[in-house]
Design an enzyme around this catalytic site. Structure first.
Site, mmCIF file in Angstrom:
data_model
loop_
_atom_site.group_PDB
_atom_site.id
_atom_site.type_symbol
_atom_site.label_atom_id
_atom_site.label_comp_id
_atom_site.label_asym_id
_atom_site.label_seq_id
_atom_site.Cartn_x
_atom_site.Cartn_y
_atom_site.Cartn_z
ATOM 1 N N LYS A 71 14.998 6.402 12.805
ATOM 2 C CA LYS A 71 13.537 6.946 12.307
ATOM 3 C C LYS A 71 13.541 8.501 12.490
ATOM 4 C CE LYS A 71 10.323 4.078 13.537
ATOM 5 N NZ LYS A 71 9.701 3.320 14.715
ATOM 6 N N THR A 121 -3.224 1.506 21.468
ATOM 7 C CA THR A 121 -4.327 0.430 22.039
ATOM 8 C C THR A 121 -3.618 -0.448 23.171
ATOM 9 O OG1 THR A 121 -4.779 0.269 19.424
ATOM 10 C CG2 THR A 121 -5.499 -1.545 20.854
ATOM 11 N N ASN A 173 -11.934 -3.231 16.635
ATOM 12 C CA ASN A 173 -11.164 -4.055 15.992
ATOM 13 C C ASN A 173 -11.683 -5.586 16.045
ATOM 14 O OD1 ASN A 173 -9.620 -2.088 15.008
ATOM 15 N ND2 ASN A 173 -7.631 -2.500 16.027
ATOM 16 N N LEU A 202 -16.431 -7.624 4.263
ATOM 17 C CA LEU A 202 -16.875 -8.904 3.755
ATOM 18 C C LEU A 202 -16.225 -9.442 2.600
ATOM 19 C CD1 LEU A 202 -20.888 -8.864 4.490
ATOM 20 C CD2 LEU A 202 -19.131 -9.804 5.797
ATOM 21 N N ALA A 236 -14.014 -12.030 1.315
ATOM 22 C CA ALA A 236 -13.459 -13.256 1.751
ATOM 23 C C ALA A 236 -11.936 -13.537 1.051
ATOM 24 C CB ALA A 236 -14.593 -14.371 1.363
ATOM 25 N N CYS A 242 -2.486 -4.867 13.963
ATOM 26 C CA CYS A 242 -3.451 -4.339 14.696
ATOM 27 C C CYS A 242 -4.397 -5.518 15.025
ATOM 28 C CB CYS A 242 -4.426 -3.350 14.241
ATOM 29 S SG CYS A 242 -3.213 -1.712 14.398
ATOM 30 N N LYS A 300 -3.181 -9.090 16.615
ATOM 31 C CA LYS A 300 -2.694 -8.864 18.142
ATOM 32 C C LYS A 300 -3.685 -8.204 18.956
ATOM 33 C CE LYS A 300 -1.276 -4.391 18.602
ATOM 34 N NZ LYS A 300 -1.582 -3.362 19.327
ATOM 35 N N ARG A 326 3.773 -6.940 9.093
ATOM 36 C CA ARG A 326 3.453 -7.604 10.290
ATOM 37 C C ARG A 326 2.389 -8.744 10.246
ATOM 38 N NH1 ARG A 326 3.087 -2.421 14.179
ATOM 39 N NH2 ARG A 326 2.253 -1.793 12.297
HETATM 40 C C1 UDX Z 1 -7.320 -1.648 11.338
HETATM 41 C C2 UDX Z 1 -8.575 -0.854 11.574
HETATM 42 O O1 UDX Z 1 -9.383 -1.037 10.398
HETATM 43 C C3 UDX Z 1 -8.282 0.292 12.095
HETATM 44 O O2 UDX Z 1 -9.498 1.020 12.256
HETATM 45 C C4 UDX Z 1 -7.253 0.364 13.318
HETATM 46 O O3 UDX Z 1 -7.235 1.420 13.732
HETATM 47 C C5 UDX Z 1 -6.048 -0.635 13.040
HETATM 48 O O4 UDX Z 1 -6.553 -1.657 12.472
HETATM 49 P P1 UDX Z 1 -5.432 -1.902 9.370
HETATM 50 O O5 UDX Z 1 -4.542 -3.034 10.232
HETATM 51 O O6 UDX Z 1 -4.350 -0.649 8.788
HETATM 52 O O7 UDX Z 1 -6.533 -1.075 10.474
HETATM 53 O O8 UDX Z 1 -6.118 -2.504 8.272
HETATM 54 P P2 UDX Z 1 -7.523 -3.005 7.573
HETATM 55 O O9 UDX Z 1 -7.576 -2.328 6.710
HETATM 56 O O10 UDX Z 1 -8.747 -2.911 8.792
HETATM 57 O O11 UDX Z 1 -7.193 -4.549 7.226
HETATM 58 C C6 UDX Z 1 -6.881 -5.435 7.997
HETATM 59 C C7 UDX Z 1 -6.625 -6.773 7.385
HETATM 60 O O12 UDX Z 1 -7.927 -7.236 7.168
HETATM 61 C C8 UDX Z 1 -5.783 -6.894 6.117
HETATM 62 O O13 UDX Z 1 -5.046 -7.958 6.389
HETATM 63 C C9 UDX Z 1 -6.973 -7.142 5.206
HETATM 64 O O14 UDX Z 1 -6.331 -7.667 3.895
HETATM 65 C C10 UDX Z 1 -8.028 -7.725 5.534
HETATM 66 N N1 UDX Z 1 -9.429 -7.752 5.188
HETATM 67 C C11 UDX Z 1 -10.088 -6.560 5.141
HETATM 68 C C12 UDX Z 1 -9.976 -8.885 4.675
HETATM 69 O O15 UDX Z 1 -9.411 -9.837 4.498
HETATM 70 N N2 UDX Z 1 -11.142 -8.798 4.164
HETATM 71 C C13 UDX Z 1 -12.008 -7.477 4.305
HETATM 72 O O16 UDX Z 1 -12.973 -7.204 3.869
HETATM 73 C C14 UDX Z 1 -11.301 -6.333 4.743
#
Ligand code: UDX
Length: 439
Positions: free
Chosen positions: A35, A121, A212, A254, A256, A264, A267, A334
């Site tokens: 890395k 976290t 989260n 929202l 679906a 994140c 877990k 992941r």
């Molecule tokens: C998330 C938080 O948004 C962020 O603030 C935190 O710091 C880390 O975790 P991230 O894991 O990058 O960020 O993804 P995010 O955009 O939140 O989406 C998470 C998951 O939810 C994805 O698999 C996405 O497809 C899903 N999702 C999101 C839905 O199924 N529906 C939605 O309406 C929004």
């Protein structure tokens, strides 16, 4: 300011580059030699829009360097701890090995007046424990908890222009001067009016997992409604639009579909439940178990829909899967819902052909039994069923008429409610989606 960033993964590499962009002198440290050597060449070790350009730009100024030498952090006045806290192998709890190792390695290099800033976290109570270690090693150093809220795919923007900053500081003069130092670090975003909340350690740590958990709950709420829609013939996308117009609810998060994955949300809600259990308040978070279960059921529902569409069994059938990353604009697989569904279908005997614009290599490393091809068109060739599982824009923009010529049978399951059903049906496709009945 002279800053060190310990841990150069999705969080740390972006944080290091952004701190250099803000004008600071930054040393990024990681124990992973591959890395670091990529970063030393100004190459991003993962896909993140905007990061390669930012690395090139900031490294050219000489303000950003990377090293595998733990002593390289010496001389920095602010040390950001950005290592991962994955789910432990045998429980729901967070694996604290990396945080503990990072802080232990940092302690001998701390000087009077240094700030150790936790961004990872962590289970609430960690900061209190680490603060004792920091002051025992260097009484003039202070620990601050400064959680990170960046989203993958928007990590650079979220770091340079955060929607809030939170400082968890100790009481008294040490806390006040620590907050003043962080104000200097974040002078640019603060000057844009970014809200700043200064609080105690416990609140700062809880803010992150609470945020989260709320987001995960919102997604599982609409996915629970999707189950109701499936049972009644209602349309979850219209339902979300309609309730989302209520400003108290809001339409964001929202959407679906297959639900949440990534490094994140899944877990973090599990680790939060494990910590609540230790604190004797497990009942307060028992609903998160339901949030997790609803999320898992969407993946199973997708497999069932595929079986239904193929007359009861997927065995020996050719299925094209569009998307492997846990969400668009990321190569992160992941806890990816898409990869999970593809793996289950393969276990049931389907011939799965998968494609993702950026995540093919990461997905193949985890699931070598699956076949990967470069494009949606390659995957569609001869397919009896297409599953859209990650809504990359290039998949949303696919031309249903052109794709119909490539497949064996024009059948598509939209796992993200991302396609226009009318356009696909007009081009001769059987279209079904999660939570939409016949709509
Ligand atoms: C998330 C938080 O948004 C962020 O603030 C935190 O710091 C880390 O975790 P991230 O894991 O990058 O960020 O993804 P995010 O955009 O939140 O989406 C998470 C998951 O939810 C994805 O698999 C996405 O497809 C899903 N999702 C999101 C839905 O199924 N529906 C939605 O309406 C929004």
């Amino acid at each position: 300011m002279h800053i060190s960033v310990i841990g150069c993964g999705y969080l740390g590499a972006v944080h290091a580059a952004c701190m250099a962009q803000l004008g600071h002198q930054v040393t990024g440290f990681d124990v992973d030699a591959a890395k670091i050597s990529a970063l030393q060449r100004a190459e991003a070790p993962f896909f993140e829009p905007g990061l390669p350009d930012l690395l090139a730009e900031t490294m050219a100024t000489g303000r950003l360097t990377f090293s595998t030498d733990p002593a390289s952090v010496q001389g920095a006045a602010v040390h950001f701890v950005c290592v991962g806290t994955p789910q432990a192998e045998n429980s729901n709890a967070a694996d604290m090995t990396y945080v503990d190792a990072a802080v232990t390695a940092l302690l001998p290099h701390l000087a009077d007046g240094d700030l150790v800033v936790g961004k990872s976290t962590v289970p609430v109570g960690t900061a209190e424990r680490l603060a004792e270690q920091v002051t025992a090693a260097q009484p003039g150093a202070t620990l601050v908890w400064n959680p990170e809220f960046l989203r993958e795919g928007f990590a650079v923007k979220d770091t340079l222009h955060p929607d809030r900053v939170v400082y968890g500081v100790p009481e008294g003069a040490a806390g006040e001067s620590a907050a003043a130092v962080l104000d200097e670090v974040y002078a640019a975003p603060l000057s844009e009016g970014t809200p700043r909340i200064v609080t105690d350690y416990a609140t700062a740590q809880l803010v992150k997992v609470a945020a989260n958990s709320f987001l995960a709950t919102k997604i599982s709420f609409i996915n629970a409604m999707a189950e109701l829609c499936e049972a009644t013939g209602a349309d979850v996308t219209q339902l979300a639009d309609a309730i989302g117009h209520d400003a108290r609810i809001g339409r964001r998060f929202l959407n679906a579909g297959l639900g949440f994955g990534g490094g994140c949300l899944p877990k973090d809600i599990r680790a939060f439940m494990a910590r609540a259990d230790e604190l004797g308040v497990d009942q307060a978070l028992s609903f998160l178990g339901e949030v997790d279960a609803i999320n898992g059921r969407r993946r199973e529902r997708m497999v069932t829909l595929a079986e239904e569409e193929l007359g009861g069994s997927v065995k020996g059938r050719r299925i094209a899967v569009l998307g492997a990353s846990f969400k668009p604009n990321s190569d992160d697989v992941r806890d990816s819902p898409a990869l999970d569904v593809a793996t289950k279908l393969e276990e049931l005997g389907a011939q799965v052909i998968m494609t993702d614009p950026e995540a093919n290599a990461n997905a193949k490393a985890r699931r070598p039994q699956l076949a990967f091809v470069p494009s949606a068109q390659d995957a569609a060739e001869g397919a009896e069923l297409i599953l859209l599982l990650t809504e990359w824009q290039e998949f949303v923009d696919l031309d249903p008429e052109a794709l119909a010529d490539l497949v064996d049978t024009p059948r598509i399951l939209d796992g993200r409610n991302a396609l226009d059903p009318a356009a696909w049906r007009a081009a001769g496709w059987t279209y079904r989606a999660l939570g939409r009945g016949k709509h």
